[in-house]
Design a protein around this motif. Structure first.
Motif, PDB file in Angstrom:
ATOM      1  N   LYS A   1      -1.878 -29.746 -73.087  1.00 58.89           N
ATOM      2  CA  LYS A   1      -2.335 -27.922 -73.926  1.00 58.89           C
ATOM      3  C   LYS A   1      -2.594 -27.139 -72.999  1.00 58.89           C
ATOM      4  CE  LYS A   1      -3.845 -26.395 -78.315  1.00 58.89           C
ATOM      5  NZ  LYS A   1      -4.733 -26.793 -79.537  1.00 58.89           N
ATOM      6  N   LYS A   2      -3.246 -28.074 -72.074  1.00 61.67           N
ATOM      7  CA  LYS A   2      -4.743 -26.918 -71.428  1.00 61.67           C
ATOM      8  C   LYS A   2      -3.708 -27.141 -69.885  1.00 61.67           C
ATOM      9  CE  LYS A   2      -8.815 -27.093 -72.725  1.00 61.67           C
ATOM     10  NZ  LYS A   2      -9.683 -25.330 -72.258  1.00 61.67           N
ATOM     11  N   GLY A   3      -2.552 -27.789 -69.646  1.00 60.66           N
ATOM     12  CA  GLY A   3      -1.526 -27.462 -68.523  1.00 60.66           C
ATOM     13  C   GLY A   3      -2.250 -28.512 -67.744  1.00 60.66           C
ATOM     14  N   TRP A   4      -2.832 -28.708 -67.797  1.00 56.87           N
ATOM     15  CA  TRP A   4      -3.489 -30.166 -66.396  1.00 56.87           C
ATOM     16  C   TRP A   4      -3.047 -31.029 -65.892  1.00 56.87           C
ATOM     17  CZ3 TRP A   4      -8.716 -30.233 -69.479  1.00 56.87           C
ATOM     18  CH2 TRP A   4      -9.232 -28.542 -68.972  1.00 56.87           C
ATOM     19  N   ILE A   5      -2.031 -31.772 -67.082  1.00 55.23           N
ATOM     20  CA  ILE A   5      -1.433 -32.680 -66.701  1.00 55.23           C
ATOM     21  C   ILE A   5       0.438 -32.672 -67.578  1.00 55.23           C
ATOM     22  CG2 ILE A   5      -3.220 -34.791 -65.890  1.00 55.23           C
ATOM     23  CD1 ILE A   5      -2.083 -35.682 -69.252  1.00 55.23           C
ATOM     24  N   GLU A   6       1.020 -33.660 -66.875  1.00 51.37           N
ATOM     25  CA  GLU A   6       2.078 -34.069 -67.396  1.00 51.37           C
ATOM     26  C   GLU A   6       2.912 -35.108 -67.539  1.00 51.37           C
ATOM     27  OE1 GLU A   6       4.810 -32.221 -64.497  1.00 51.37           O
ATOM     28  OE2 GLU A   6       4.105 -29.852 -65.125  1.00 51.37           O
ATOM     29  N   LEU A   7       3.815 -35.501 -68.340  1.00 48.89           N
ATOM     30  CA  LEU A   7       4.057 -37.252 -68.696  1.00 48.89           C
ATOM     31  C   LEU A   7       5.446 -37.268 -67.948  1.00 48.89           C
ATOM     32  CD1 LEU A   7       2.440 -37.802 -71.845  1.00 48.89           C
ATOM     33  CD2 LEU A   7       2.016 -38.566 -69.716  1.00 48.89           C
ATOM     34  N   GLU A   8       5.348 -37.923 -67.353  1.00 51.08           N
ATOM     35  CA  GLU A   8       6.867 -38.377 -66.653  1.00 51.08           C
ATOM     36  C   GLU A   8       7.015 -40.805 -66.890  1.00 51.08           C
ATOM     37  OE1 GLU A   8       7.694 -39.420 -62.165  1.00 51.08           O
ATOM     38  OE2 GLU A   8       8.010 -37.188 -62.427  1.00 51.08           O
ATOM     39  N   THR A   9       8.332 -40.131 -67.367  1.00 51.77           N
ATOM     40  CA  THR A   9       9.075 -41.577 -67.220  1.00 51.77           C
ATOM     41  C   THR A   9       8.763 -42.855 -66.474  1.00 51.77           C
ATOM     42  OG1 THR A   9       9.571 -40.635 -69.437  1.00 51.77           O
ATOM     43  CG2 THR A   9      10.562 -43.362 -68.967  1.00 51.77           C
ATOM     44  N   ILE A  10       8.595 -43.691 -66.339  1.00 53.55           N
ATOM     45  CA  ILE A  10       8.611 -44.626 -64.994  1.00 53.55           C
ATOM     46  C   ILE A  10       9.753 -45.102 -65.433  1.00 53.55           C
ATOM     47  CG2 ILE A  10       7.581 -46.240 -64.306  1.00 53.55           C
ATOM     48  CD1 ILE A  10       4.998 -45.414 -65.313  1.00 53.55           C
ATOM     49  N   PRO A  11      11.164 -44.991 -64.094  1.00 51.38           N
ATOM     50  CA  PRO A  11      11.561 -45.623 -64.831  1.00 51.38           C
ATOM     51  C   PRO A  11      12.002 -47.481 -64.849  1.00 51.38           C
ATOM     52  CG  PRO A  11      11.658 -44.953 -62.098  1.00 51.38           C
ATOM     53  CD  PRO A  11       9.947 -44.792 -63.194  1.00 51.38           C
TER      54      PRO A  11
ATOM     55  N   ILE B   1     -11.899 -37.012 -71.328  1.00 52.12           N
ATOM     56  CA  ILE B   1     -11.327 -36.368 -69.965  1.00 52.12           C
ATOM     57  C   ILE B   1     -11.365 -36.675 -68.207  1.00 52.12           C
ATOM     58  CG2 ILE B   1     -10.474 -33.786 -69.556  1.00 52.12           C
ATOM     59  CD1 ILE B   1      -9.618 -33.638 -72.564  1.00 52.12           C
ATOM     60  N   PHE B   2     -13.153 -36.614 -68.433  1.00 56.49           N
ATOM     61  CA  PHE B   2     -13.379 -36.690 -67.209  1.00 56.49           C
ATOM     62  C   PHE B   2     -13.491 -37.904 -66.803  1.00 56.49           C
ATOM     63  CE2 PHE B   2     -17.247 -38.902 -65.614  1.00 56.49           C
ATOM     64  CZ  PHE B   2     -17.222 -37.947 -64.082  1.00 56.49           C
ATOM     65  N   TRP B   3     -13.489 -39.059 -67.730  1.00 56.37           N
ATOM     66  CA  TRP B   3     -12.886 -40.120 -66.741  1.00 56.37           C
ATOM     67  C   TRP B   3     -11.495 -40.752 -66.685  1.00 56.37           C
ATOM     68  CZ3 TRP B   3     -16.115 -43.108 -64.723  1.00 56.37           C
ATOM     69  CH2 TRP B   3     -17.819 -43.217 -64.470  1.00 56.37           C
ATOM     70  N   ILE B   4     -10.696 -39.418 -67.051  1.00 55.58           N
ATOM     71  CA  ILE B   4      -8.874 -39.662 -67.172  1.00 55.58           C
ATOM     72  C   ILE B   4      -8.924 -38.564 -65.705  1.00 55.58           C
ATOM     73  CG2 ILE B   4      -6.629 -38.470 -67.546  1.00 55.58           C
ATOM     74  CD1 ILE B   4      -8.247 -39.422 -70.601  1.00 55.58           C
TER      75      ILE B   4
ATOM     76  N   ILE C   1      -7.174 -42.611 -75.943  1.00 55.14           N
ATOM     77  CA  ILE C   1      -6.489 -41.930 -75.046  1.00 55.14           C
ATOM     78  C   ILE C   1      -5.491 -40.261 -75.279  1.00 55.14           C
ATOM     79  CG2 ILE C   1      -4.723 -42.928 -73.235  1.00 55.14           C
ATOM     80  CD1 ILE C   1      -7.729 -42.998 -72.450  1.00 55.14           C
ATOM     81  N   ASN C   2      -4.458 -40.818 -76.233  1.00 53.90           N
ATOM     82  CA  ASN C   2      -3.058 -40.218 -77.026  1.00 53.90           C
ATOM     83  C   ASN C   2      -4.054 -38.968 -76.775  1.00 53.90           C
ATOM     84  OD1 ASN C   2      -1.848 -41.956 -76.287  1.00 53.90           O
ATOM     85  ND2 ASN C   2      -1.317 -42.421 -78.638  1.00 53.90           N
ATOM     86  N   SER C   3      -5.424 -38.407 -77.789  1.00 57.29           N
ATOM     87  CA  SER C   3      -5.768 -37.416 -77.893  1.00 57.29           C
ATOM     88  C   SER C   3      -6.403 -36.395 -76.769  1.00 57.29           C
ATOM     89  CB  SER C   3      -7.226 -37.597 -78.770  1.00 57.29           C
ATOM     90  OG  SER C   3      -6.622 -38.143 -79.717  1.00 57.29           O
ATOM     91  N   ALA C   4      -6.810 -37.338 -75.517  1.00 60.70           N
ATOM     92  CA  ALA C   4      -7.443 -36.546 -74.524  1.00 60.70           C
ATOM     93  C   ALA C   4      -6.055 -36.340 -73.662  1.00 60.70           C
ATOM     94  CB  ALA C   4      -7.962 -37.714 -74.126  1.00 60.70           C
ATOM     95  N   VAL C   5      -5.046 -37.211 -73.752  1.00 61.50           N
ATOM     96  CA  VAL C   5      -3.993 -36.960 -72.881  1.00 61.50           C
ATOM     97  C   VAL C   5      -3.419 -35.292 -73.716  1.00 61.50           C
ATOM     98  CG1 VAL C   5      -1.827 -37.383 -72.612  1.00 61.50           C
ATOM     99  CG2 VAL C   5      -3.358 -39.493 -71.941  1.00 61.50           C
ATOM    100  N   ALA C   6      -2.968 -35.449 -75.338  1.00 66.01           N
ATOM    101  CA  ALA C   6      -2.025 -34.546 -75.869  1.00 66.01           C
ATOM    102  C   ALA C   6      -3.173 -32.952 -75.417  1.00 66.01           C
ATOM    103  CB  ALA C   6      -2.664 -34.865 -76.749  1.00 66.01           C
ATOM    104  N   ALA C   7      -4.646 -32.692 -74.865  1.00 66.08           N
ATOM    105  CA  ALA C   7      -5.239 -32.116 -74.800  1.00 66.08           C
ATOM    106  C   ALA C   7      -5.944 -31.916 -73.460  1.00 66.08           C
ATOM    107  CB  ALA C   7      -6.997 -32.701 -75.018  1.00 66.08           C
ATOM    108  N   MET C   8      -4.970 -32.605 -72.303  1.00 64.93           N
ATOM    109  CA  MET C   8      -4.993 -32.189 -71.370  1.00 64.93           C
ATOM    110  C   MET C   8      -3.530 -31.375 -70.595  1.00 64.93           C
ATOM    111  SD  MET C   8      -6.858 -35.807 -68.935  1.00 64.93           S
ATOM    112  CE  MET C   8      -6.676 -35.008 -67.888  1.00 64.93           C
TER     113      MET C   8
END
Length: 155
Positions: free
Chosen positions: A77-87, A38-41, A68-75
């Protein structure tokens, strides 16, 4: 024979120093209660100029998809990030910092950059450039030797 012993001792010292640096970054991450991944992300996301996807983190930062999937899921859940589909992509999603995530990222990475900047400022410009060249060379030699011993299989 003597040269082999010297190289072996130098390899040990380089690996020890590399682990020491990893430990320093690990301590920064732990200080903020986050994993190293998560730090490196956060570090990558702090570069506002670049859109980054989970695939990019795997390909450019040499993490496994599962890590990466685990770290992104945790982030998420914490409300730190969102995912947005790239057109115009099948299912590629960019990672976007939320306001809360950006504030947290700025604190962590801001402090880290200050620490790094102070440390790297101790070197001359030539020393920094040489350090980068040597690091790149070493990675290239390691990759070449590894791939000689473990050729990629054709699909």
């Amino acid at each position: 024979m003597k040269n082999d012993r010297i190289i072996a001792k130098q390899m040990t010292e380089i690996n020890r120093l590399s682990n020491e640096l990893d430990c320093l970054y690990h301590n920064i991450a732990q200080n903020y209660g986050i994993s190293d991944t998560i730090f490196w992300i956060f570090s990558v996301l702090s570069d506002k100029e670049t859109d980054i996807s989970q695939a990019d983190l795997c390909n450019n930062w040499y993490y496994s998809k599962q890590t990466i999937n685990s770290a992104v899921a945790a982030m998420i859940k914490k409300g730190w990030i969102e995912l947005e589909t790239i057109p115009n992509t099948r299912n590629k999603k960019r990672i976007i910092l939320t306001e809360e995530g950006a504030d947290f990222c700025n604190r962590i990475i801001g402090e880290t950059i200050e620490i790094e900047f102070a440390a790297y400022s101790e070197f001359t410009q030539d020393e920094r450039e040489n350090f980068i060249r040597m690091f790149e060379k070493m990675n290239g030699y390691m990759r070449k030797e590894y791939e000689k011993r473990h050729p990629k299989r054709k699909a």
